[in-house]
Structure formats: C-alpha cells, structure tokens
Motif scaffolding. Structure first.
Motif, PDB file in Angstrom:
ATOM      1  N   ALA A  98      -3.959 -52.313  31.747  1.00  0.00           N
ATOM      2  CA  ALA A  98      -4.496 -51.177  32.655  1.00  0.00           C
ATOM      3  C   ALA A  98      -4.730 -51.595  33.843  1.00  0.00           C
ATOM      4  CB  ALA A  98      -5.316 -50.223  31.942  1.00  0.00           C
ATOM      5  N   GLU A  99      -5.618 -52.253  33.985  1.00  0.00           N
ATOM      6  CA  GLU A  99      -5.953 -52.987  35.303  1.00  0.00           C
ATOM      7  C   GLU A  99      -4.792 -53.569  36.161  1.00  0.00           C
ATOM      8  OE1 GLU A  99      -9.193 -55.456  34.599  1.00  0.00           O
ATOM      9  OE2 GLU A  99     -10.234 -54.070  33.297  1.00  0.00           O
ATOM     10  N   ALA A 102      -2.710 -50.423  37.391  1.00  0.00           N
ATOM     11  CA  ALA A 102      -3.104 -50.036  38.457  1.00  0.00           C
ATOM     12  C   ALA A 102      -3.017 -50.883  39.732  1.00  0.00           C
ATOM     13  CB  ALA A 102      -4.664 -49.745  38.340  1.00  0.00           C
ATOM     14  N   LEU A 103      -3.390 -52.091  39.755  1.00  0.00           N
ATOM     15  CA  LEU A 103      -3.089 -52.988  40.883  1.00  0.00           C
ATOM     16  C   LEU A 103      -1.811 -53.132  41.454  1.00  0.00           C
ATOM     17  CD1 LEU A 103      -5.604 -55.979  39.683  1.00  0.00           C
ATOM     18  CD2 LEU A 103      -6.041 -54.465  41.835  1.00  0.00           C
ATOM     19  N   ARG A 105       0.426 -50.864  40.943  1.00  0.00           N
ATOM     20  CA  ARG A 105       0.939 -49.511  41.566  1.00  0.00           C
ATOM     21  C   ARG A 105       0.439 -49.389  42.875  1.00  0.00           C
ATOM     22  NH1 ARG A 105      -0.942 -44.015  38.462  1.00  0.00           N
ATOM     23  NH2 ARG A 105       0.007 -45.206  36.627  1.00  0.00           N
ATOM     24  N   ASN A 106      -0.928 -49.728  42.889  1.00  0.00           N
ATOM     25  CA  ASN A 106      -1.498 -49.727  44.493  1.00  0.00           C
ATOM     26  C   ASN A 106      -0.529 -50.605  45.403  1.00  0.00           C
ATOM     27  OD1 ASN A 106      -3.260 -51.398  46.344  1.00  0.00           O
ATOM     28  ND2 ASN A 106      -4.263 -49.296  46.241  1.00  0.00           N
ATOM     29  N   GLU A 118       0.521 -60.449  51.906  1.00  0.00           N
ATOM     30  CA  GLU A 118      -0.790 -60.636  51.301  1.00  0.00           C
ATOM     31  C   GLU A 118      -0.490 -61.295  49.964  1.00  0.00           C
ATOM     32  OE1 GLU A 118      -2.874 -57.005  51.593  1.00  0.00           O
ATOM     33  OE2 GLU A 118      -3.395 -57.486  53.690  1.00  0.00           O
ATOM     34  N   PRO A 119      -1.496 -61.997  49.454  1.00  0.00           N
ATOM     35  CA  PRO A 119      -1.069 -62.660  48.211  1.00  0.00           C
ATOM     36  C   PRO A 119      -0.786 -61.894  47.202  1.00  0.00           C
ATOM     37  CG  PRO A 119      -3.728 -63.130  49.040  1.00  0.00           C
ATOM     38  CD  PRO A 119      -2.696 -62.243  50.109  1.00  0.00           C
ATOM     39  N   VAL A 122      -3.880 -61.415  41.313  1.00  0.00           N
ATOM     40  CA  VAL A 122      -4.636 -62.470  40.443  1.00  0.00           C
ATOM     41  C   VAL A 122      -4.077 -62.258  39.174  1.00  0.00           C
ATOM     42  CG1 VAL A 122      -6.484 -63.975  40.177  1.00  0.00           C
ATOM     43  CG2 VAL A 122      -6.112 -62.721  42.412  1.00  0.00           C
TER      44      VAL A 122
ATOM     45  N   LEU B  60     -12.213 -48.496  48.376  1.00  0.00           N
ATOM     46  CA  LEU B  60     -11.390 -48.462  47.286  1.00  0.00           C
ATOM     47  C   LEU B  60     -11.834 -47.626  46.227  1.00  0.00           C
ATOM     48  CD1 LEU B  60      -8.550 -49.611  45.895  1.00  0.00           C
ATOM     49  CD2 LEU B  60     -10.554 -51.295  44.567  1.00  0.00           C
ATOM     50  N   ARG B  75      -6.859 -39.917  47.872  1.00  0.00           N
ATOM     51  CA  ARG B  75      -5.469 -40.373  48.696  1.00  0.00           C
ATOM     52  C   ARG B  75      -5.707 -39.587  49.932  1.00  0.00           C
ATOM     53  NH1 ARG B  75      -1.866 -43.044  45.594  1.00  0.00           N
ATOM     54  NH2 ARG B  75      -2.733 -43.131  43.253  1.00  0.00           N
ATOM     55  N   GLN B  80      -7.565 -46.449  49.956  1.00  0.00           N
ATOM     56  CA  GLN B  80      -7.016 -47.118  48.852  1.00  0.00           C
ATOM     57  C   GLN B  80      -7.570 -46.604  47.502  1.00  0.00           C
ATOM     58  OE1 GLN B  80      -4.324 -49.238  49.242  1.00  0.00           O
ATOM     59  NE2 GLN B  80      -4.496 -48.690  51.624  1.00  0.00           N
ATOM     60  N   VAL B  81      -6.443 -46.482  46.633  1.00  0.00           N
ATOM     61  CA  VAL B  81      -6.500 -45.790  45.469  1.00  0.00           C
ATOM     62  C   VAL B  81      -6.285 -46.641  44.151  1.00  0.00           C
ATOM     63  CG1 VAL B  81      -6.519 -43.853  43.687  1.00  0.00           C
ATOM     64  CG2 VAL B  81      -7.065 -43.437  46.261  1.00  0.00           C
ATOM     65  N   LEU B  82      -7.013 -47.132  43.203  1.00  0.00           N
ATOM     66  CA  LEU B  82      -6.366 -47.686  42.189  1.00  0.00           C
ATOM     67  C   LEU B  82      -6.265 -46.642  40.781  1.00  0.00           C
ATOM     68  CD1 LEU B  82      -7.920 -51.383  41.576  1.00  0.00           C
ATOM     69  CD2 LEU B  82      -5.624 -50.616  42.858  1.00  0.00           C
ATOM     70  N   ASP B  83      -5.385 -46.543  40.565  1.00  0.00           N
ATOM     71  CA  ASP B  83      -5.179 -45.213  39.271  1.00  0.00           C
ATOM     72  C   ASP B  83      -5.171 -46.095  37.805  1.00  0.00           C
ATOM     73  OD1 ASP B  83      -5.287 -42.664  40.209  1.00  0.00           O
ATOM     74  OD2 ASP B  83      -3.371 -43.073  41.528  1.00  0.00           O
ATOM     75  N   LEU B  84      -6.116 -45.968  37.156  1.00  0.00           N
ATOM     76  CA  LEU B  84      -5.955 -46.611  35.729  1.00  0.00           C
ATOM     77  C   LEU B  84      -5.222 -45.865  34.963  1.00  0.00           C
ATOM     78  CD1 LEU B  84      -9.800 -48.397  35.499  1.00  0.00           C
ATOM     79  CD2 LEU B  84      -7.385 -49.318  35.871  1.00  0.00           C
ATOM     80  N   ALA B  96     -11.382 -54.085  37.859  1.00  0.00           N
ATOM     81  CA  ALA B  96     -10.037 -54.069  38.427  1.00  0.00           C
ATOM     82  C   ALA B  96     -10.512 -53.888  40.057  1.00  0.00           C
ATOM     83  CB  ALA B  96      -9.531 -52.455  38.424  1.00  0.00           C
ATOM     84  N   ARG B  99     -10.862 -57.708  40.869  1.00  0.00           N
ATOM     85  CA  ARG B  99      -9.591 -58.365  41.084  1.00  0.00           C
ATOM     86  C   ARG B  99      -8.755 -57.927  42.548  1.00  0.00           C
ATOM     87  NH1 ARG B  99      -6.592 -59.642  36.189  1.00  0.00           N
ATOM     88  NH2 ARG B  99      -7.938 -60.148  34.827  1.00  0.00           N
ATOM     89  N   TYR B 100      -9.026 -56.568  42.661  1.00  0.00           N
ATOM     90  CA  TYR B 100      -8.278 -56.315  44.029  1.00  0.00           C
ATOM     91  C   TYR B 100      -8.929 -56.935  45.272  1.00  0.00           C
ATOM     92  CZ  TYR B 100      -7.168 -53.033  47.974  1.00  0.00           C
ATOM     93  OH  TYR B 100      -6.635 -52.404  49.174  1.00  0.00           O
ATOM     94  N   GLU B 104      -6.744 -59.563  47.776  1.00  0.00           N
ATOM     95  CA  GLU B 104      -6.951 -58.948  48.958  1.00  0.00           C
ATOM     96  C   GLU B 104      -7.721 -59.874  50.039  1.00  0.00           C
ATOM     97  OE1 GLU B 104      -4.512 -56.778  50.031  1.00  0.00           O
ATOM     98  OE2 GLU B 104      -3.802 -56.574  47.939  1.00  0.00           O
TER      99      GLU B 104
END
Lengths: 133, 268
Positions: A98-99, A102-103, A105-106, A118-119, A122, B60, B75, B80-84, B96, B99-100, B104
C-alpha cells in the motif's frame, strides 16, 4: 465396525484429500505438511493400537483416548498459531505494498505534471515480512 | 529541554532565521508530514497555518484511506499527497512519509497531526534541536500550555515516560506525543523500521530509535484542543491503552539490538 478400522479409513481419506489439493495447487506444501503428518500418525496408531496404550501408560494418562484428544488439541493449536503468523506476515506485506503504491501514484502524478529528475522510490532491504519490526 | 541535566532548552520560542538557514542547504530540506484519516474538516486550517508560519518547508499529506474529502482538500491546497489505498494506521502513514522523504532526499521530517493539536510555530524549535538529537519529541507537559490529562491515562503516560527516560539517558516526559521531528539518520531508520501497530508508532518507534543507537531528545510545546473531533478519554479506554502500551514496550525491549541504520551509500 472396528473403531481402529474407522480411524484408519478416516486417516487415509484425509491423506488422499490433501494429496489431491496439493496436486491441484489449491494448497501450498507448508500448510499440507502438518495435516499429512497427522494422517500418518493416525494411520500408525490405528495399525498398531498396542503402541497407543503403551504410550498413554508411559506419560501417565489412564485412558488412551484422552491422549488422542490431547494430541488433537495440540495439533489444532499449532495450526491456528501458524495461520495467525501467516496472516501477520500477509498484513505486513499488504501494508508495504500500500505504501509503495501510494508513493508510485504520487510520483506518477508529478511526472504527468512535468518531468522530475529525482531518484526512484526506495525498496526495502530483503523480504519485509521476515524482519522483526 | 534536550536534557534536563544540562537544562539548556526552556520555553522561549526560537527564531525563524535558523530554519531558513537550515532549509537553504539542499541536504537539510524539511518535510512536514501530515498523516490524515477522515480529517477533511480540520485539514485546511492546519495546512493554512503551516504554510503561513513555515513558508520554506515542503508539506506532504498522507491520506490514510479516508472515506471523506481529505485527499481532495489536501490537493486543492497545493501540497504533495500520498493516497494509501486502505486504512493502515498512523504508523503506516508515517512510514510512507519517511520513505518519501528518503527517496526525495529530505534532511528532516516533522510529523504534524491533521487535527490541529500541534502548533506549527513550535516546528522551528524542534528542528533546532535536531542538531543535538536524531529524534526530537514535542512534549506536552514539559513547560508550556494547559494540556491536562487525568486518571489512568496519565499514569500510563508516566510509566511509559519513566521507562523510556531510563533507556534514553535523558528525561522524556511525553512519549506518546505524535508531534516530533526526525533527522537524517532517523529517516533512514524509520523508512524501513517503523511500527505499524496501534501505539507502536509513538512508543515503539522510540524504542527502535534508541536500540539503534539514535539520540532522542524533547522540547516543551503547547498543545491545543482539537479543532474538530473529540479525543477519547473514557477510563476503560485508558486502561486498555496502558496495557497495550506496556505490551508494546515490553516486547520491543526484549528484541535483539539488530536494527541498524542503513548507511547513505546503501541506497539502491
């Protein structure tokens, strides 16, 4: 009908059922192993009932049947703990997915707005389901 | 209040200049992560306040499977938005976010709750203290603010604070606070090892950080009432809370010290 014969029949049926499930790939080996070994043990004791009496005597249980019930209870406990552990690991994997989802999709949305340099996201080190966290 | 023994950091609000200096360097960019679950009502005010008081930081919002307009609201604020895809709890949302931040290349992550409890004006002070620590907690009881908790919930917090203070070798008074800042080492750790269980996200993450050799400190912050929604304060909830927290603490204390912070070069 002899009770031991009945148990023998039941165990053979279970064994055949497990085998068929495995053959059709409906069941993975790690789950089938336990049931197959249970069937084998039941077959063994049905074929040699004296051994059951001896074993019950050895561990101090007066009625051999109670030993059977006790062992059955133990097996069921192990099975449910195994299933709980599997569910935990599946949940962990689903959460990680799920995480990541989401990453990604973003990241995709930002690519659609304009290219980013950008890289990449991960990934976790090794299979996360086995990590102790 | 990084360490009560040395006693340097008390209530005075920091200047914003140091934050600007921090975010000017590329490896010190700051990311505010807002985990949000059905917070469409209070989120706009929080985001407005963050952008007002912290113009230099990136924001975020991690939408944790909300059923309301949380994602759309975020939005429309241009963050920035992360949609779980489904609800996995604050811990999962924060992981999450970490990780973002790692992907970045952010140098600091600040967690700010979407219910308006946390005052963005305290964020610069949290960030200042990252110079001395890897994780800085915004503690609610330390110096400021009228934040009162009574009964079993308070005892639970006391017990947890005592145990974790001993582990951290510094005085921590509010280990269940969600208002916290994480430095680069903590980001690398939390991107991979962040507890997802209930309560794990606050208490257990501190244990993980301490066990991995990170430094944890705290700063006193003022805490406000939620702008929407009500906190649960029923006694039975508090008792369950205490038991679960002690279980989480006890289990994570018995784990081996094997969690290591991946080095920056280890990034794929």
């Amino acid at each position: 009908m002899n009770g031991y014969l009945f148990a023998l029949l039941g165990a053979f049926l279970t064994l055949a059922f497990m085998f068929e499930l495995l053959r059709r790939r409906l069941l993975r080996e790690k789950f089938a192993v336990l049931w197959i070994s249970v069937s084998v043990v039941v077959i063994f004791f049905s074929a040699f009932p004296r051994l059951l009496y001896r074993l019950a005597n050895l561990v101090g249980i007066a009625t051999p049947l109670n030993l059977v019930f006790f062992m059955a209870l133990l097996v069921l406990l192990v099975v449910s703990v195994q299933l709980s552990a599997e569910i935990s690991s599946l949940e962990h994997e689903a959460q990680t997915l799920a995480e990541e989802c989401a990453l990604l999709r973003n990241r995709l949305e930002r690519f659609e707005d304009g290219p980013v340099v950008e890289p990449p996201p991960v990934a976790g080190p090794g299979p996360p389901g086995r990590s102790p966290s | 209040m990084l360490s009560s023994g040395r006693g340097g950091w008390s209530g005075a609000r920091g200047t914003f200049g140091s934050l600007a200096a921090m975010s000017a360097r590329s490896d010190k960019r700051v990311l505010v992560v807002v985990p949000a679950w059905n917070e469409a009502l209070s989120l706009p005010a929080v985001l407005r306040e963050v952008s007002e008081h912290l113009p230099d930081v990136a924001v975020l919002v991690v939408n944790d499977g909300s059923h309301d307009q949380t994602s759309a609201v975020a939005r429309s604020s241009g963050v920035q938005v992360l949609d779980l895809p489904f609800n996995i709890g604050v811990g999962g949302a924060m992981r999450a976010g970490f990780r973002y931040a790692l992907a970045e290349g952010y140098g600091a992550v600040v967690q700010v709750d979407a219910d308006g409890q946390h005052d963005p004006r305290d964020v610069p002070r949290l960030l200042e203290n990252l110079a001395h620590a890897d994780v800085v907690i915004g503690a609610r009881f330390a110096d400021q603010g009228g934040y009162a908790v009574r009964g079993p919930r308070r005892w639970a917090m006391r017990v947890l604070a005592g145990a974790l203070s001993r582990l951290a070798h510094t005085r921590l008074t509010d280990t269940t606070s969600g208002f916290r800042a994480a430095g680069p080492r903590a980001i690398r750790l939390f991107a991979f090892h962040y507890p997802v269980e209930y309560l794990g996200d606050t208490v257990e993450s501190l244990v993980i950080a301490l066990r991995s050799g990170l430094v944890v400190g705290q700063v006193g912050v003022s805490m406000r009432q939620r702008s929407a929604g009500r906190p649960s304060q029923r006694p039975i909830t508090a008792v369950i809370y205490l038991l679960r927290a002690c279980l989480a603490l006890g289990i994570s204390l018995t784990r081996r010290r094997q969690l290591m912070v991946p080095s920056p070069e280890a990034r794929p």
